[in-house]
Motif scaffolding. Structure first.
Motif, PDB file in Angstrom:
ATOM      1  N   PRO A 150       2.288   6.232  -7.309  1.00 60.42           N
ATOM      2  CA  PRO A 150       1.032   5.801  -7.941  1.00 60.42           C
ATOM      3  C   PRO A 150       1.136   5.584  -9.441  1.00 60.42           C
ATOM      4  CG  PRO A 150       0.961   8.139  -7.373  1.00 60.42           C
ATOM      5  CD  PRO A 150       2.203   7.582  -6.741  1.00 60.42           C
ATOM      6  N   SER A 199       0.833  -1.212   0.000  1.00 62.18           N
ATOM      7  CA  SER A 199       0.000   0.000   0.000  1.00 62.18           C
ATOM      8  C   SER A 199       0.859   1.249   0.000  1.00 62.18           C
ATOM      9  CB  SER A 199      -0.926   0.015   1.221  1.00 62.18           C
ATOM     10  OG  SER A 199      -1.888  -1.002   1.156  1.00 62.18           O
ATOM     11  N   SER A 200       1.905   1.242   0.826  1.00 58.54           N
ATOM     12  CA  SER A 200       2.789   2.394   0.927  1.00 58.54           C
ATOM     13  C   SER A 200       3.524   2.651  -0.382  1.00 58.54           C
ATOM     14  CB  SER A 200       3.794   2.182   2.066  1.00 58.54           C
ATOM     15  OG  SER A 200       4.631   3.314   2.225  1.00 58.54           O
ATOM     16  N   TRP A 233       2.440   2.030  -3.410  1.00 60.29           N
ATOM     17  CA  TRP A 233       1.532   2.635  -4.385  1.00 60.29           C
ATOM     18  C   TRP A 233       1.096   4.035  -3.980  1.00 60.29           C
ATOM     19  CZ3 TRP A 233       1.857   1.200  -9.001  1.00 60.29           C
ATOM     20  CH2 TRP A 233       2.077  -0.129  -9.343  1.00 60.29           C
ATOM     21  N   GLU A 234       1.077   4.313  -2.687  1.00 60.50           N
ATOM     22  CA  GLU A 234       0.790   5.682  -2.242  1.00 60.50           C
ATOM     23  C   GLU A 234       1.910   6.633  -2.646  1.00 60.50           C
ATOM     24  OE1 GLU A 234       0.235   5.339   1.927  1.00 60.50           O
ATOM     25  OE2 GLU A 234      -1.675   4.267   1.753  1.00 60.50           O
ATOM     26  N   ASN A 235       3.129   6.155  -2.572  1.00 56.62           N
ATOM     27  CA  ASN A 235       4.285   6.988  -2.890  1.00 56.62           C
ATOM     28  C   ASN A 235       4.583   7.039  -4.387  1.00 56.62           C
ATOM     29  OD1 ASN A 235       5.978   7.948  -0.303  1.00 56.62           O
ATOM     30  ND2 ASN A 235       5.002   5.994   0.171  1.00 56.62           N
ATOM     31  N   ASN A 256       5.580   4.067   5.971  1.00 58.42           N
ATOM     32  CA  ASN A 256       4.464   3.128   6.029  1.00 58.42           C
ATOM     33  C   ASN A 256       3.959   2.948   7.458  1.00 58.42           C
ATOM     34  OD1 ASN A 256       7.176   1.675   6.148  1.00 58.42           O
ATOM     35  ND2 ASN A 256       5.813   0.090   6.969  1.00 58.42           N
TER      36      ASN A 256
END
Length: 202
Positions: A33, A26-27, A29-31, A160
Motif C-alpha cells: 500500500p 488490486s492485489s 496495492w493490498e500487499n 490474488n
C-alpha cells in the motif's frame, strides 16, 4: 529500500484489459500500500505471440479506463509506441534510466514464471529488479521454478483472487458478443462500452 521507493511494473498485451488484470493490480496495492507507483506497460508485440490487430491507440484508451480508479497507477506507453517486439530486459533498462533510484517490482503470471528461465537474458532481469511478484492465474498454489532457485529471496507469490479470464479467449469471443450486444463477464462496463462504440474486435 523504503516502500515508497518501490515501483511496480505490470506488462502484457492488455488486448483487451479485463477484470483479471484489475484483480492483479488490486492485489499489488493490498500487499504494497505504500509503494510509490504501479506502471501498466502494454506491449506492441510479444516475442512469443502474433502481431496485434488492435490499434495501439485503442489499447491505450482501454487500459487508461480500466485502471483509472486505482491510486498511483499509471500507463507507461514506451513499449507499445516502439512498434517492435517487447523484451522485458530492454524495458527494465529503459525504466531504470527514467527512475534510477527506484526498486522495480516486476509482476508476472504463474505461466510466465514457469517459463521465466527461457526469457531473453532472464538472469540479468532478476539482477536488475528489486523483486519478482508472481500472481496466480489458474492454480491455488504456484509450483516452484527450480531454475530460479538462486533468486528465491527476490520472489514473492501473491495470493490474488483467481479470475478466469484471458485476453486471447476474449478476442475470440468478442465478435459474437458484439453482434448479440452481450457483455463478456470478464470485461468492465466501461471497457465494454468503448469496444462496443468502436466496433473493435469484430
Amino acid at each position: 529500500m523504503s516502500s515508497s521507493g518501490l515501483v511496480g511494473v505490470f506488462g502484457g498485451s492488455f488486448d483487451p484489459p479485463h477484470l483479471g488484470h484489475a484483480e492483479v493490480v488490486s492485489s499489488f496495492w493490498e500487499n504494497f500500500p505504500n509503494a510509490g507507483e504501479l506502471l501498466i506497460v502494454p506491449n506492441h508485440t510479444s516475442p512469443w505471440k502474433q502481431n496485434k490487430k488492435t490499434p495501439p491507440e485503442l489499447i491505450l484508451n482501454l487500459v487508461q479506463v480500466q485502471f483509472k480508479n486505482f491510486p498511483n497507477t499509471k500507463v507507461w506507453d514506451w513499449e507499445i509506441k516502439r512498434e517492435t517486439p517487447s523484451y522485458t530486459e530492454e524495458t527494465i533498462l529503459e525504466l531504470l534510466k527514467v527512475r534510477p533510484n527506484a526498486g522495480l517490482a516486476l509482476l508476472i503470471g504463474e505461466d510466465n514464471y514457469s517459463e521465466f528461465h527461457k526469457w531473453k537474458n532472464w538472469e540479468n532481469i532478476l539482477n536488475k529488479v528489486y523483486s519478482l511478484l508472481v500472481f496466480r492465474r489458474f492454480s491455488e498454489s504456484i509450483p516452484q521454478n527450480k531454475n530460479l532457485q538462486e533468486f528465491q529471496n527476490k520472489i514473492v507469490f501473491l495470493q490474488n483472487r483467481i479470475i478466469e479470464a484471458a485476453s486471447v479467449d476474449l478476442r475470440e469471443e468478442l465478435p459474437k458478443c458484439i453482434l448479440d450486444n452481450r457483455k463478456p463477464i470478464a470485461l468492465s462496463d466501461e471497457v465494454w462500452d468503448i469496444i462496443l462504440k468502436n466496433r473493435s474486435y469484430t
